[in-house]
Design a protein around this motif. Structure first.
Motif, PDB file in Angstrom:
ATOM      1  N   GLN A  78       5.485  -9.035 -10.354  1.00  0.00           N
ATOM      2  CA  GLN A  78       6.898  -8.659 -10.260  1.00  0.00           C
ATOM      3  C   GLN A  78       7.094  -7.250 -10.796  1.00  0.00           C
ATOM      4  O   GLN A  78       6.431  -6.842 -11.742  1.00  0.00           O
ATOM      5  N   TRP A  79       7.963  -6.528 -10.147  1.00  0.00           N
ATOM      6  CA  TRP A  79       8.252  -5.141 -10.482  1.00  0.00           C
ATOM      7  C   TRP A  79       9.606  -4.815  -9.889  1.00  0.00           C
ATOM      8  O   TRP A  79      10.162  -5.586  -9.101  1.00  0.00           O
ATOM      9  N   GLN A  80      10.125  -3.659 -10.257  1.00  0.00           N
ATOM     10  CA  GLN A  80      11.399  -3.212  -9.709  1.00  0.00           C
ATOM     11  C   GLN A  80      11.154  -1.995  -8.839  1.00  0.00           C
ATOM     12  O   GLN A  80      10.458  -1.068  -9.244  1.00  0.00           O
ATOM     13  N   GLY A  81      11.731  -2.012  -7.637  1.00  0.00           N
ATOM     14  CA  GLY A  81      11.564  -0.926  -6.691  1.00  0.00           C
ATOM     15  C   GLY A  81      10.627  -1.313  -5.575  1.00  0.00           C
ATOM     16  O   GLY A  81       9.949  -2.346  -5.632  1.00  0.00           O
ATOM     17  N   ASP A  82      10.610  -0.495  -4.540  1.00  0.00           N
ATOM     18  CA  ASP A  82       9.726  -0.711  -3.398  1.00  0.00           C
ATOM     19  C   ASP A  82       8.517   0.212  -3.529  1.00  0.00           C
ATOM     20  O   ASP A  82       8.688   1.438  -3.601  1.00  0.00           O
ATOM     21  N   PRO A  83       7.308  -0.350  -3.563  1.00  0.00           N
ATOM     22  CA  PRO A  83       6.125   0.505  -3.695  1.00  0.00           C
ATOM     23  C   PRO A  83       6.030   1.496  -2.538  1.00  0.00           C
ATOM     24  O   PRO A  83       6.201   1.133  -1.372  1.00  0.00           O
ATOM     25  N   HIS A  84       5.795   2.740  -2.900  1.00  0.00           N
ATOM     26  CA  HIS A  84       5.604   3.804  -1.906  1.00  0.00           C
ATOM     27  C   HIS A  84       4.755   4.901  -2.541  1.00  0.00           C
ATOM     28  O   HIS A  84       4.624   4.965  -3.766  1.00  0.00           O
ATOM     29  N   LEU A  85       4.162   5.738  -1.719  1.00  0.00           N
ATOM     30  CA  LEU A  85       3.342   6.825  -2.231  1.00  0.00           C
ATOM     31  C   LEU A  85       4.235   7.891  -2.853  1.00  0.00           C
ATOM     32  O   LEU A  85       5.150   8.387  -2.205  1.00  0.00           O
TER      33      LEU A  85
ATOM     34  N   LEU B  49      -0.986  -4.616  -7.790  1.00  0.00           N
ATOM     35  CA  LEU B  49       0.241  -5.327  -7.449  1.00  0.00           C
ATOM     36  C   LEU B  49      -0.158  -6.480  -6.545  1.00  0.00           C
ATOM     37  O   LEU B  49      -0.936  -6.291  -5.599  1.00  0.00           O
ATOM     38  N   ARG B  50       0.336  -7.671  -6.876  1.00  0.00           N
ATOM     39  CA  ARG B  50      -0.008  -8.875  -6.116  1.00  0.00           C
ATOM     40  C   ARG B  50       1.222  -9.404  -5.415  1.00  0.00           C
ATOM     41  O   ARG B  50       2.314  -9.453  -5.970  1.00  0.00           O
ATOM     42  N   ARG B  51       1.018  -9.813  -4.181  1.00  0.00           N
ATOM     43  CA  ARG B  51       2.040 -10.480  -3.375  1.00  0.00           C
ATOM     44  C   ARG B  51       1.345 -11.686  -2.756  1.00  0.00           C
ATOM     45  O   ARG B  51       0.723 -11.584  -1.707  1.00  0.00           O
ATOM     46  N   GLY B  52       1.402 -12.814  -3.487  1.00  0.00           N
ATOM     47  CA  GLY B  52       0.649 -13.984  -3.044  1.00  0.00           C
ATOM     48  C   GLY B  52      -0.829 -13.687  -3.106  1.00  0.00           C
ATOM     49  O   GLY B  52      -1.345 -13.272  -4.141  1.00  0.00           O
TER      50      GLY B  52
ATOM     51  N   LEU C 230       4.558   3.640 -12.106  1.00  0.00           N
ATOM     52  CA  LEU C 230       5.741   4.438 -11.806  1.00  0.00           C
ATOM     53  C   LEU C 230       5.363   5.766 -11.158  1.00  0.00           C
ATOM     54  O   LEU C 230       5.939   6.155 -10.134  1.00  0.00           O
ATOM     55  N   GLU C 231       4.366   6.455 -11.724  1.00  0.00           N
ATOM     56  CA  GLU C 231       3.965   7.761 -11.203  1.00  0.00           C
ATOM     57  C   GLU C 231       3.359   7.691  -9.812  1.00  0.00           C
ATOM     58  O   GLU C 231       3.592   8.572  -8.991  1.00  0.00           O
ATOM     59  N   GLU C 232       2.570   6.659  -9.533  1.00  0.00           N
ATOM     60  CA  GLU C 232       1.854   6.598  -8.259  1.00  0.00           C
ATOM     61  C   GLU C 232       2.560   5.782  -7.196  1.00  0.00           C
ATOM     62  O   GLU C 232       2.391   6.049  -6.004  1.00  0.00           O
ATOM     63  N   LEU C 233       3.328   4.765  -7.616  1.00  0.00           N
ATOM     64  CA  LEU C 233       3.940   3.855  -6.638  1.00  0.00           C
ATOM     65  C   LEU C 233       5.466   3.831  -6.690  1.00  0.00           C
ATOM     66  O   LEU C 233       6.094   3.184  -5.865  1.00  0.00           O
ATOM     67  N   GLY C 234       6.045   4.487  -7.685  1.00  0.00           N
ATOM     68  CA  GLY C 234       7.490   4.520  -7.793  1.00  0.00           C
ATOM     69  C   GLY C 234       8.112   3.194  -8.187  1.00  0.00           C
ATOM     70  O   GLY C 234       9.291   2.969  -7.911  1.00  0.00           O
ATOM     71  N   VAL C 235       7.347   2.317  -8.814  1.00  0.00           N
ATOM     72  CA  VAL C 235       7.885   1.019  -9.234  1.00  0.00           C
ATOM     73  C   VAL C 235       7.868   0.918 -10.754  1.00  0.00           C
ATOM     74  O   VAL C 235       6.996   1.471 -11.418  1.00  0.00           O
ATOM     75  N   GLU C 236       8.849   0.206 -11.270  1.00  0.00           N
ATOM     76  CA  GLU C 236       8.917  -0.040 -12.709  1.00  0.00           C
ATOM     77  C   GLU C 236       8.304  -1.395 -13.007  1.00  0.00           C
ATOM     78  O   GLU C 236       8.669  -2.393 -12.388  1.00  0.00           O
TER      79      GLU C 236
END
Length: 166
Positions: A115-122, A31-34, A75-81
């Motif tokens: 870009q993804w949907q959701g907030d990355p979390h463990l 996942l990239r943020r800048g 999705l499984e590891e970070l909870g993001v789509e």
């Protein structure tokens, strides 16, 4: 006259005669943020525990495409789509542990997505921490073959196909 049979499937006999080794495919998602990447701190896996690694990664399952596997792992590891069309291939790595064992022959496909949907979390308990890191200030240690990709990305020298362990 020789009769030709048009077989469209490999038989077990053909595989036994021609298969040299098994290759295990895996998908890695950065996942990239800048100029930052999301990394997880591995724990309890028995493989590079205590090392930082791509935010999401895992083996592609039987019958699953690389893109579907990458999206599933995010999705499984970070909870993001992650939409498969947003995954950008960084490199395909042919990697070996040089043990001669089939399990050490790998094809790793590294993707990035911004870009993804959701907030990355463990989501799973296979990681102790999660953090955003600038490409020029990575934590230590990072899983070696993943570090090679991230450093090449940072230095803008990442090739479409890379090798590791040969």
């Amino acid at each position: 006259m020789t009769q030709h049979t048009d077989n469209r499937e490999y038989t077990e006999a053909y595989a036994a005669d021609h298969g040299r080794f098994a290759v295990i495919p895996a998908a890695y998602v950065l996942l990239r943020r800048g100029d930052e990447v999301l990394l997880q701190l591995r724990r309890g896996t028995g493989y590079y525990d205590g090392h930082w690694a791509c935010g999401a990664a895992g083996h592609v399952e039987r019958g699953e495409t690389l893109l579907a596997g990458a999206a599933r792992e995010a999705l499984e590891e970070l909870g993001v789509e992650v939409d498969e069309s947003d995954l950008e291939v960084l490199t395909v790595m042919h990697r070996t542990g040089a043990t001669g064992l089939a399990i050490d022959e790998r094809i790793d496909v590294f993707f990035q997505v911004s870009q993804w949907q959701g907030d990355p979390h463990l989501v799973e308990d296979k990681a102790a921490d999660l953090g955003w890191f600038p490409l020029d200030a990575l934590p230590d240690p990072v899983v070696p073959h993943e570090l090679a990709v991230i450093e090449a990305l940072r230095e803008r020298r990442l090739a479409p196909i890379t090798t590791f362990g040969f």
